[in-house]
Design a protein around this motif. Structure first.
Motif, PDB file in Angstrom:
ATOM      1  N   LEU A   1      85.573  23.238 -27.636  1.00  0.00           N
ATOM      2  CA  LEU A   1      84.901  23.671 -28.862  1.00  0.00           C
ATOM      3  C   LEU A   1      84.075  22.545 -29.470  1.00  0.00           C
ATOM      4  CD1 LEU A   1      87.760  25.765 -30.499  1.00  0.00           C
ATOM      5  CD2 LEU A   1      85.754  26.604 -29.269  1.00  0.00           C
ATOM      6  N   ASN A   2      84.595  21.332 -29.428  1.00  0.00           N
ATOM      7  CA  ASN A   2      83.831  20.197 -29.949  1.00  0.00           C
ATOM      8  C   ASN A   2      82.589  19.934 -29.110  1.00  0.00           C
ATOM      9  OD1 ASN A   2      85.190  19.209 -32.327  1.00  0.00           O
ATOM     10  ND2 ASN A   2      86.881  18.611 -31.005  1.00  0.00           N
ATOM     11  N   THR A   3      82.669  20.200 -27.803  1.00  0.00           N
ATOM     12  CA  THR A   3      81.490  20.051 -26.949  1.00  0.00           C
ATOM     13  C   THR A   3      80.424  21.072 -27.335  1.00  0.00           C
ATOM     14  OG1 THR A   3      82.861  19.238 -25.123  1.00  0.00           O
ATOM     15  CG2 THR A   3      80.674  20.063 -24.564  1.00  0.00           C
ATOM     16  N   ILE A   4      80.855  22.307 -27.593  1.00  0.00           N
ATOM     17  CA  ILE A   4      79.899  23.328 -28.032  1.00  0.00           C
ATOM     18  C   ILE A   4      79.267  22.935 -29.365  1.00  0.00           C
ATOM     19  CG2 ILE A   4      79.681  25.755 -28.738  1.00  0.00           C
ATOM     20  CD1 ILE A   4      81.944  26.408 -26.804  1.00  0.00           C
ATOM     21  N   LEU A   5      80.041  22.262 -30.213  1.00  0.00           N
ATOM     22  CA  LEU A   5      79.566  21.875 -31.542  1.00  0.00           C
ATOM     23  C   LEU A   5      78.981  20.469 -31.565  1.00  0.00           C
ATOM     24  CD1 LEU A   5      82.525  23.291 -33.671  1.00  0.00           C
ATOM     25  CD2 LEU A   5      80.231  24.267 -33.416  1.00  0.00           C
TER      26      LEU A   5
ATOM     27  N   THR B   1      76.433  17.538 -31.781  1.00  0.00           N
ATOM     28  CA  THR B   1      75.193  17.460 -32.559  1.00  0.00           C
ATOM     29  C   THR B   1      74.374  16.253 -32.149  1.00  0.00           C
ATOM     30  OG1 THR B   1      76.325  16.215 -34.304  1.00  0.00           O
ATOM     31  CG2 THR B   1      76.214  18.616 -34.552  1.00  0.00           C
ATOM     32  N   ASP B   2      73.085  16.335 -32.447  1.00  0.00           N
ATOM     33  CA  ASP B   2      72.157  15.226 -32.246  1.00  0.00           C
ATOM     34  C   ASP B   2      71.513  14.877 -33.575  1.00  0.00           C
ATOM     35  OD1 ASP B   2      72.546  15.131 -29.432  1.00  0.00           O
ATOM     36  OD2 ASP B   2      71.213  16.858 -29.208  1.00  0.00           O
ATOM     37  N   GLU B   3      71.244  13.610 -33.781  1.00  0.00           N
ATOM     38  CA  GLU B   3      70.541  13.190 -34.989  1.00  0.00           C
ATOM     39  C   GLU B   3      69.076  13.594 -34.889  1.00  0.00           C
ATOM     40  OE1 GLU B   3      71.156   9.043 -35.107  1.00  0.00           O
ATOM     41  OE2 GLU B   3      73.272   9.168 -35.719  1.00  0.00           O
ATOM     42  N   ALA B   4      68.524  14.099 -35.961  1.00  0.00           N
ATOM     43  CA  ALA B   4      67.131  14.543 -35.973  1.00  0.00           C
ATOM     44  C   ALA B   4      66.512  14.230 -37.321  1.00  0.00           C
ATOM     45  CB  ALA B   4      67.042  16.045 -35.682  1.00  0.00           C
ATOM     46  N   VAL B   5      65.183  14.094 -37.332  1.00  0.00           N
ATOM     47  CA  VAL B   5      64.434  13.833 -38.555  1.00  0.00           C
ATOM     48  C   VAL B   5      63.070  14.493 -38.426  1.00  0.00           C
ATOM     49  CG1 VAL B   5      63.642  11.606 -37.643  1.00  0.00           C
ATOM     50  CG2 VAL B   5      63.531  12.050 -40.096  1.00  0.00           C
ATOM     51  N   ALA B   6      62.609  15.073 -39.510  1.00  0.00           N
ATOM     52  CA  ALA B   6      61.296  15.728 -39.521  1.00  0.00           C
ATOM     53  C   ALA B   6      60.844  15.869 -40.965  1.00  0.00           C
ATOM     54  CB  ALA B   6      61.370  17.097 -38.849  1.00  0.00           C
TER      55      ALA B   6
ATOM     56  N   ALA C   1      73.294  21.717 -38.191  1.00  0.00           N
ATOM     57  CA  ALA C   1      74.710  21.604 -38.511  1.00  0.00           C
ATOM     58  C   ALA C   1      74.918  21.072 -39.916  1.00  0.00           C
ATOM     59  CB  ALA C   1      75.407  20.693 -37.501  1.00  0.00           C
ATOM     60  N   ARG C   2      74.057  20.125 -40.308  1.00  0.00           N
ATOM     61  CA  ARG C   2      74.245  19.501 -41.613  1.00  0.00           C
ATOM     62  C   ARG C   2      73.010  18.706 -41.985  1.00  0.00           C
ATOM     63  NH1 ARG C   2      78.528  14.616 -42.649  1.00  0.00           N
ATOM     64  NH2 ARG C   2      78.249  14.376 -44.905  1.00  0.00           N
TER      65      ARG C   2
ATOM     66  N   PHE D   1      66.473  14.380 -43.035  1.00  0.00           N
ATOM     67  CA  PHE D   1      67.365  13.882 -41.988  1.00  0.00           C
ATOM     68  C   PHE D   1      68.511  14.879 -41.842  1.00  0.00           C
ATOM     69  CE2 PHE D   1      65.186  10.399 -43.972  1.00  0.00           C
ATOM     70  CZ  PHE D   1      64.804   9.582 -42.917  1.00  0.00           C
ATOM     71  N   TYR D   2      68.819  15.242 -40.598  1.00  0.00           N
ATOM     72  CA  TYR D   2      69.827  16.271 -40.387  1.00  0.00           C
ATOM     73  C   TYR D   2      70.469  16.114 -39.011  1.00  0.00           C
ATOM     74  CZ  TYR D   2      66.059  18.596 -37.739  1.00  0.00           C
ATOM     75  OH  TYR D   2      65.057  18.890 -36.842  1.00  0.00           O
ATOM     76  N   LEU D   3      71.566  16.823 -38.843  1.00  0.00           N
ATOM     77  CA  LEU D   3      72.230  16.914 -37.549  1.00  0.00           C
ATOM     78  C   LEU D   3      71.984  18.299 -36.993  1.00  0.00           C
ATOM     79  CD1 LEU D   3      75.693  15.242 -38.359  1.00  0.00           C
ATOM     80  CD2 LEU D   3      73.722  14.191 -37.247  1.00  0.00           C
ATOM     81  N   ALA D   4      71.494  18.363 -35.769  1.00  0.00           N
ATOM     82  CA  ALA D   4      71.193  19.645 -35.125  1.00  0.00           C
ATOM     83  C   ALA D   4      72.147  19.856 -33.960  1.00  0.00           C
ATOM     84  CB  ALA D   4      69.753  19.668 -34.630  1.00  0.00           C
ATOM     85  N   TYR D   5      72.677  21.078 -33.869  1.00  0.00           N
ATOM     86  CA  TYR D   5      73.545  21.404 -32.740  1.00  0.00           C
ATOM     87  C   TYR D   5      72.743  21.368 -31.448  1.00  0.00           C
ATOM     88  CZ  TYR D   5      77.170  23.110 -35.940  1.00  0.00           C
ATOM     89  OH  TYR D   5      78.134  23.206 -36.900  1.00  0.00           O
ATOM     90  N   ALA D   6      73.372  20.830 -30.399  1.00  0.00           N
ATOM     91  CA  ALA D   6      72.736  20.888 -29.083  1.00  0.00           C
ATOM     92  C   ALA D   6      72.658  22.329 -28.590  1.00  0.00           C
ATOM     93  CB  ALA D   6      73.504  20.023 -28.088  1.00  0.00           C
TER      94      ALA D   6
END
Length: 647
Positions: A210-214, A216-221, A231-232, A322-327
């Motif tokens: 479940l943690n693998t499915i969840l 996240t990668d750091e992203a900025v735009a 995710a956040r 700045f946010y965290l995006a799910y893979a």
């Protein structure tokens, strides 16, 4: 290897005739170069064809190929497996299994797959081994899938479940297939259904899936892109610092990099002319502000990169999100995984609380066994017996000695329990007759005398048994633990100690409430003068009471020895807790001892849970709490009426 051929024969009898229109040799001839000189990128074609062929002889071939036993005969290009039996060399036909004797290995070219190719072959072998008649091979195949968790393993694993005969292994396969579906099923609905099915599984590997499915990668735009599975959103200053935020902008090529102080200094040194640079005299370049001013002027007239000011940094950070995006792009899948993980974590928290409670209950049982004998002697006689821990030690060593003569561990424990009671009962009576009876109503002298006896008994045990810990082995039926799930478990030894504590509680209550000895003990405890006037001999009751308390300590020693180390100092590990249990619970009261043991056991485990890295600090906090407790309730949880209460 013979088992593999029996499997091949069985499969050939039930497989469709069209399946064997192509032989294994035909497939190998199609991929001669890949078989003879396999590479990590090219071996996949051969493995796919072998798996799709369904040929039963592919399994022994893959095993031989992995073990570097496959050769090609130069005359006709056919592949064989080499069989060496002593000095005899033979070639085994890969389709029929027949052997061809050869004089030597001349004219044979060996296929030598490297490590990466052999791992790929091993993965392909897993698909064949899932239905192998040998359960150990099937188990090994399942373990291999659990380690790799690859999408290609889902279909063969699911196909092997209906034919699995072992119920335990079938359950493992079903569970593993569910985890693979959660990660790799073809449709979102299938993945969500598999994720929902995992929500009641508390195992670590399910949480890892479940943690693998969840992940996240750091992203900025500047603005979050449409369709992004966020995710956040990170708040600058709270979740990340302003410097870290600007560093992410630089890494994403959304802002120019900062010019370091050393780079500014080097640029100024390289451009000094006529004692100044950037309009600033060299002698004035002694502050960061002056050097920054000179660099700004220099960058404006040259091709040096401009310095990013603090205001520009703040403006750039404020202009971006700045946010965290799910893979995982599908929000429905991540929502299902997040909900399942929350449910599991809630169940894990409840399970951890139950597990902590079971640990505390077992510790309370140990303290109760260690303290109940002291509660009787201290409560009835008012004697501070510092040698009580050594009676526990004597009982444990009694169990050890019995096991040296009775190798059956179950029988030895049955013999050791009454024998330990008899030995420590006799030792307690002797101690009371020879020492304690002369020191009644003199608590300080009693404490010093029993402390000296404690040291003497420890040294005697060292002289007899040595200083090393001795094993008191539990029977096989007490090995292992009662496992409720991956979070809650309790060892069988602790369960046995808990049951023994209940038995002792029942027996002691019976003796005190239903027997003449118990009636006399209670009478002497409450009012010794009145008891003597009624024909009760307090001196005899004191002797029997001290012996009874010592005998119970001996039985407790056998039980504790099964759980803890048996050394000459083991009694010292329990004497302090025993006194605290008696004092906190209420002197001379069985129910008070039970309450005190429960309070101390649960308190100690609770403090250790809050501070698991420092058990000494946990014990210190526990003692401080007990001191405060006694200040407010000096007579203990269950106060005893009579002589002990008055004292």
């Amino acid at each position: 290897m013979l088992r593999s051929y029996f499997l091949a024969l069985a499969l050939s009898l039930v497989a469709p005739i069209g399946l064997h229109a192509q032989t294994l040799q035909d497939i190998l001839q199609t991929h001669q170069d890949e078989v003879l000189k396999p590479g990590r990128r090219t071996v996949g074609v051969v493995l796919d064809d072998l798996v799709e062929s369904g040929l039963p002889q592919a399994l022994p071939f893959l095993e031989s190929w992995r073990d570097r036993e496959i050769v090609q005969r130069e005359g006709d290009g056919l592949f064989f497996a080499v069989v060496e039996e002593g000095d005899t060399l033979s070639l085994r036909d890969l389709d029929t299994g027949s052997l061809i004797a050869i004089p030597d290995d001349e004219g044979l070219t060996e296929a030598r797959p490297n490590g990466g190719v052999r791992r790929a072959i091993g993965d392909a072998l897993v698909q064949f081994q899932l239905s192998d008649p040998d359960i150990e091979k099937r188990q090994a195949a399942v373990d291999a899938i659990a380690r790799s968790m690859d999408a290609s393993q889902l279909e063969p694993l699911a196909a092997s479940i209906p034919g699995e005969q072992d119920p335990d292994l079938r359950a493992i396969k079903t569970r593993l297939a569910g985890m693979l579906r959660a990660s790799f099923a073809d449709t979102p609905d299938e993945r969500i259904a598999a994720i929902d099915a995992l929500s009641g599984d508390l195992s670590v590997d399910v949480r890892a899936v479940l943690n693998t499915i969840l992940a996240t990668d750091e992203a900025v735009a500047e603005t979050i892109p449409d369709g992004a599975n966020v995710a956040r959103v990170l708040a600058v200053g709270a979740d990340i610092s302003a410097d870290e935020a600007y560093a992410r902008l630089v890494a994403a090529d959304l802002a120019p990099p900062l010019i370091s102080k050393s780079a500014i200094r080097d640029a100024l040194i390289a451009n000094i002319a006529n004692g100044s640079v950037g309009g600033v005299a060299r002698a004035q370049l002694n502050t960061d502000e002056a050097r920054a001013t000179a660099y700004d002027a220099l960058a404006a007239s040259t091709d040096l990169p401009e310095r990013v000011t603090d205001a520009a940094q703040a403006e750039a950070v404020a202009a971006h999100t700045f946010y965290l995006a799910y893979a995982e792009p599908d929000t429905a899948i991540t929502d299902a995984a997040a909900k399942a993980l929350r449910d599991i974590e809630a169940q894990v928290a409840v399970g951890q609380a139950i597990d902590l409670g079971l640990d505390a209950l077992s510790l309370a049982s140990i303290y109760f066994l260690a303290a109940i004998g002291l509660a009787i002697t201290f409560g009835v006689m008012g004697v501070i017996n510092m040698a009580h821990g050594e009676f526990i030690m004597m009982g444990a060593y009694t169990g050890f000695v019995v096991q040296q003569f009775v190798p059956d561990y179950t029988l030895s424990i049955i013999i050791a329990l009454p024998l330990a009671f008899a030995i420590t009962f006799g030792a307690g009576v002797a101690m009371e007759r020879l020492v304690i009876r002369h020191l009644y109503h003199r608590p300080l002298e009693t404490l010093l005398a029993t402390f000296g006896i404690s040291i003497a008994l420890q040294q005697l045990a060292k002289n007899i048994f040595g200083t090393q810990a001795r094993p008191l082995t539990s029977p096989e039926w007490l090995d292992g633990a009662l496992v409720f799930n991956d979070v809650v478990a309790i060892s069988y030894i602790r369960i046995a100690i808990f049951v023994l504590a209940l038995i002792f509680l029942t027996l002691i209550l019976f003796v005190l409430k239903r027997t003449r000895l118990g009636l006399e003990v209670r009478a002497v405890t409450q009012n010794p003068g009145m008891a003597a006037s009624m024909g009760i001999n307090p001196d005899r009751i004191n002797m029997l009471t001290f012996g009874l308390g010592s005998g119970i300590a001996g039985i407790a020693g056998v039980a504790i020895g099964l759980y803890a180390k048996v050394t000459s100092e083991m009694g010292a590990d329990y004497i302090v807790q025993s006194f605290m249990t008696v004092v906190v619970g209420g002197v001379g009261n069985v129910w008070g001892t039970l309450a005190g043991a429960s309070l101390i056991g649960f308190l100690q485990k609770g403090i250790e849970w809050l501070n698991p890295s420092n058990t000494l600090a946990a014990q210190t906090y526990m003692i401080l709490f007990i001191i405060l407790f006694i200040q407010f309730r000096p007579k203990g949880i269950v106060a005893l009426k009579g002589r002990a209460a008055a004292d």
